[in-house]
Design an enzyme around this catalytic site. Structure first.
Site, PDB file in Angstrom:
ATOM      1  CG  ASP A   1      10.343  -2.815   5.796  1.00 41.07           C
ATOM      2  OD1 ASP A   1      10.231  -4.018   5.484  1.00 41.07           O
ATOM      3  OD2 ASP A   1      10.739  -2.438   6.902  1.00 41.07           O
TER       4      ASP A   1
ATOM      5  CD  GLU B   1       3.676   1.952  20.083  1.00 40.26           C
ATOM      6  OE1 GLU B   1       3.960   1.202  19.128  1.00 40.26           O
ATOM      7  OE2 GLU B   1       2.612   2.615  20.121  1.00 40.26           O
TER       8      GLU B   1
END
Length: 792
Positions: free
Chosen positions: A367, A109
């Site tokens: 998740d 990023e």
């Protein structure tokens, strides 16, 4: 690729103070050499404590103590599960109790996103320790909060992020090594307690006017790229195994929590000891003056996020099982994760690209698997909660190709993970929940199963809604909604609709959205036109229905209620519209969060068929693609550390490091100059590279083919049954104005599901405000608290 700095001998390397020249990293090149120093190994491990530059502490409030004056580097040669047995961390040496350990996972990023997230984290820690906080941790509360940054691959990290970490004092060039005594280094761990905050404009904020609360940072730079789930393994199985935190927070780079979000999340665990996980509200980043809403893709995602946080998350929170706690911003009680939840979660590390394609797709949303395993954990009664007061902004895709690619993973992962949860509903009985809670969870599983069924048939259901809406309006309105051209327009739209579906299937089979931008944008325009005409026909049908009702009431002297119930077409259409859009408006107003209804609702309605058709078709036709973008590593070698025995018999190594004050200042100035350069480039957009598609096994493609064929056949069969003129005349009423029983079923199903969502949302809201009133009075509130699931 710019590289992490390494040292090469320039001339004489036999002297005790050999001169070294650094390899350039991102334009950084210090003017002064380092010094070779003999370092004694600590329990056989290469661990170095290096002083930081005086510039790092120039305006710091805390300047005494090794954690402020020195940064520690550890070359870890063990796997995450073996870390605690071989290494330690400063917090354990200081005998500190860790209330919260926060992990920020990174890949490549940009520096701006990293700075935004880190600045928000420091602001949250400062709030926790301030007098403004209702339940303040006190001025030394920062000692109970540890920030762990895990970067996925040394060759992948953005060099500009290393610059920011260097200015903060959390990283230094030249210390890292690739091998220690013949063992490969698995990760490079830097520990420092920083007081330097860097804002989103890349300006350091450690000036006298902006004193910053200290923040304990552990920077884990993994040697190899091994996916995000492996980064979580380093966090949970290595760092947390040493720290033993009470609560763990998860945050993605680019996600910006509001200043009191950490406090609100942590309070959810303090209030109720059976809360195993919690999440806050994820908001789309709208920019200053909400300028990002100009992009309809951002507006639709903002509307989607808002309605999910107003209706879906509160519903799941009331039942106690949130199907997914977003990895971008969520929290778990560390004790609750031990055992089966984490063990099952980390199976996903081996699933991507494995032999089991169903499991590989399921673990695209690992998740969700973690949340299911947590709630159904054997012998325990952990619940998952939504915390309305905790919010965080995140950047969302603003280009169609990026959004399609993102939704491919989201849709496939959530679909197969939902199948797994619904299919294994009986596991709830192995948990330690009360009988009432178990039946409440079973009710939620049933609700999720119905939604899963509607998801499977959503392609056919949307087309049938389109078909029946034009069909019914053509019968009800003289001349049709477009006068004499109504039938021709309807037939043309049906052909265009069918063509668009075929075009999506063809373009999705093996083509990347980035390579078919013109086609996808054309299809978006086509579906948007269809949706506009559908809305026009629906509104016109309602208006004409009201006019007919007024006329019939005057003629027959009946009541509006009687007319409403004896006119199926008018009744069902009004019920469907009110139960959907009326619910959106009323629920948003009840939550005091309704601006999205004005700014984003129209864009959401326009692009609704894009979500149903383009996103879902692309996802299902790419089930074979379970990649996460993992690449090979070509990082430069950093050199090896070899143990020597000195004159006194101690095992030592020689390492080059800046020791003098000038060395430290020069190294810091390199980072500072590079940060200034990055600040000047802040408005320049970087072009993203295109990764070559990885080849998938034939078995994966066969699975994809079978699922897509089943999906097409079942949806097509549904359409044929309810649109075929012969079957309609044989099975159903074919009289003018008659409504298909399936359309009635759809409308009333939407109404029932909406009623369930609305009721649960209001129950959550009642508990939320009861809780806030109780805390203002200094207590925990009275009565049943739907938000926390406890009786106070």
């Amino acid at each position: 690729m710019e590289r992490v700095r390494n040292y090469e001998p320039l001339q004489d390397d036999s002297a005790s103070t050999a001169t070294y020249i650094p390899r350039d990293v991102g334009g950084r090149a210090p003017t002064r050499s380092g010094t070779v120093k003999q370092v004694q190994l600590k329990a056989g491990n290469f661990v170095v404590d290096q002083p930081v530059s005086k510039h790092v502490l120039l305006h710091a409030t805390e300047t005494q103590g090794e954690e402020f004056t020195h940064m520690r580097y550890t070359a870890c040669t063990s796997e995450p599960g073996e870390f605690n047995g071989s290494y330690t961390l400063r917090q354990k040496q200081f005998k500190r109790y860790t209330k919260v350990a926060l992990v920020i996972t990174m890949y490549n990023e940009p520096d701006i996103l990293f700075a935004k997230s880190m600045f928000a984290v420091m602001r949250n820690i400062a709030y926790l320790c301030s007098d403004q906080c209702t339940y303040s941790w006190g001025p030394d509360g920062w000692k109970n909060f540890v920030v762990v940054i895990v970067s996925d691959g040394r060759s992948k990290i953005n060099p500009k992020v290393l610059t920011l970490l260097g200015v903060m004092g959390c990283y230094a060039d030249g210390l890292a090594k690739s091998m220690v005594n013949g063992k490969d280094v698995k990760s490079h761990i830097f520990e420092y307690t920083t007081q330097v905050a860097i804002d989103k404009e890349l300006y350091p904020r450690n000036d006298a006017k902006s004193p910053t609360t200290p923040m304990q940072v552990i920077f884990v730079l993994k040697e190899k790229n091994a996916k995000k789930i492996n980064s979580h393994r380093w966090f949970f199985n290595a760092i947390c195994d040493v720290l033993q935190p009470e609560v763990t927070f998860l945050l993605d780079v680019g996600t910006v929590p509001s200043k009191n979000s950490f406090y609100s999340l942590y309070r959810a665990f303090e209030r109720a000891p059976n809360v195993g996980g919690a999440c806050g509200e994820i908001k789309a980043e709208l920019g200053s003056g909400w300028k990002n809403l100009i992009n309809p893709l951002v507006a639709t995602q903002n509307f989607e996020y808002k309605m999910s946080n107003i209706l879906d998350k509160p519903l799941e929170s009331v039942f106690g099982y949130i199907s997914v706690l977003p990895g971008a911003f969520s929290a778990y009680r560390y004790k609750a994760l031990q055992g089966a939840p984490l063990d099952t979660y980390f199976r996903g590390e081996e699933m991507h690209g494995g032999a089991d394609i169903f499991a590989a797709n399921m673990y695209l949303a690992e998740d969700r698997i973690l949340c299911f395993e947590l709630v159904t954990k054997s012998g325990d009664k952990w619940l998952l909660r939504y915390v309305k007061d905790a919010s965080a902004e995140t950047d969302v895709p603003d280009r169609l190709a990026e959004l399609i690619s993102q939704r491919r993973r989201w849709l496939n992962g959530s679909f197969f993970a939902s199948i797994h949860a619904v299919w294994n509903w009986q596991k709830i009985f192995r948990s330690g929940h009360s009988t009432g809670r178990k039946y409440a969870l079973l009710l939620e599983f049933f609700y999720n199963a119905i939604n899963l069924l509607f998801t499977w048939f959503s392609l056919a259901n949307f087309y049938l809604a389109f078909y029946f809406l034009f069909d019914v309006s053509d019968d009800r309105v003289d001349g049709g909604p477009f006068g004499g051209a109504s039938d021709g327009i309807f037939q043309a739209l049906r052909l265009l609709y069918a063509f668009a579906i075929v075009a999506i299937f063809i373009s999705s089979m093996g083509n990347r959205p980035q390579g078919s931008k013109l086609l996808y944008h054309s299809l978006v325009g086509l579906f948007t036109t269809v949706m506009i005409l559908m809305l026009y026909v629906g509104i016109k049908a309602v208006v004409n229905g009201i006019q007919y009702a007024v006329h019939d009431i005057d003629e027959t002297h009946t009541t509006f209620t009687k007319y409403f119930f004896k006119t199926p077409a008018f009744r069902d259409l009004v019920v469907s519209l009110c139960s959907t859009y009326g619910l959106y408006v009323f629920a948003s107003l009840a939550h005091f969060d309704a601006w999205h209804m004005l700014t984003c609702c129209v864009q959401y309605l326009m692009l609704l068929p894009v979500y149903v058709n383009i996103f879902q078709i692309y996802a299902f036709t790419n089930l074979h693609d379970v990649s996460w973008g993992t690449k090979g590593d070509n990082a430069p070698d950093l050199g090896a550390v070899v143990t020597k025995v000195d004159a006194s018999g101690k095992h030592v190594v020689e390492v080059t490091m800046p020791l003098t004050e000038d060395d430290l200042d020069d190294a810091y100035e390199v980072f500072a100059r590079q940060l200034t350069k990055q600040r000047e480039e802040i408005n320049n957009k970087e072009k993203s590279t295109i990764n070559a598609a990885t080849q998938q096994e034939d078995g994966f493609r066969q699975f994809r083919t079978r699922v897509v064929l089943m999906w097409i056949v079942s949806n097509a069969l549904l359409v044929v049954i309810f649109t075929n003129d012969y079957l309609k005349g044989k099975w159903f009423s074919n009289a003018p104005g008659a409504v298909s029983p399936y359309l009635t079923f759809l409308f009333w199903s939407v109404a029932v599901l909406s009623f369930v969502r609305f009721t649960a949302s209001m129950a959550y809201l009642y508990g939320h405000y009861q809780l806030k009133i109780g805390e203002r009075k200094g207590g925990r509130g009275n009565g049943i608290d739907p938000e926390m699931g406890e009786v106070h």
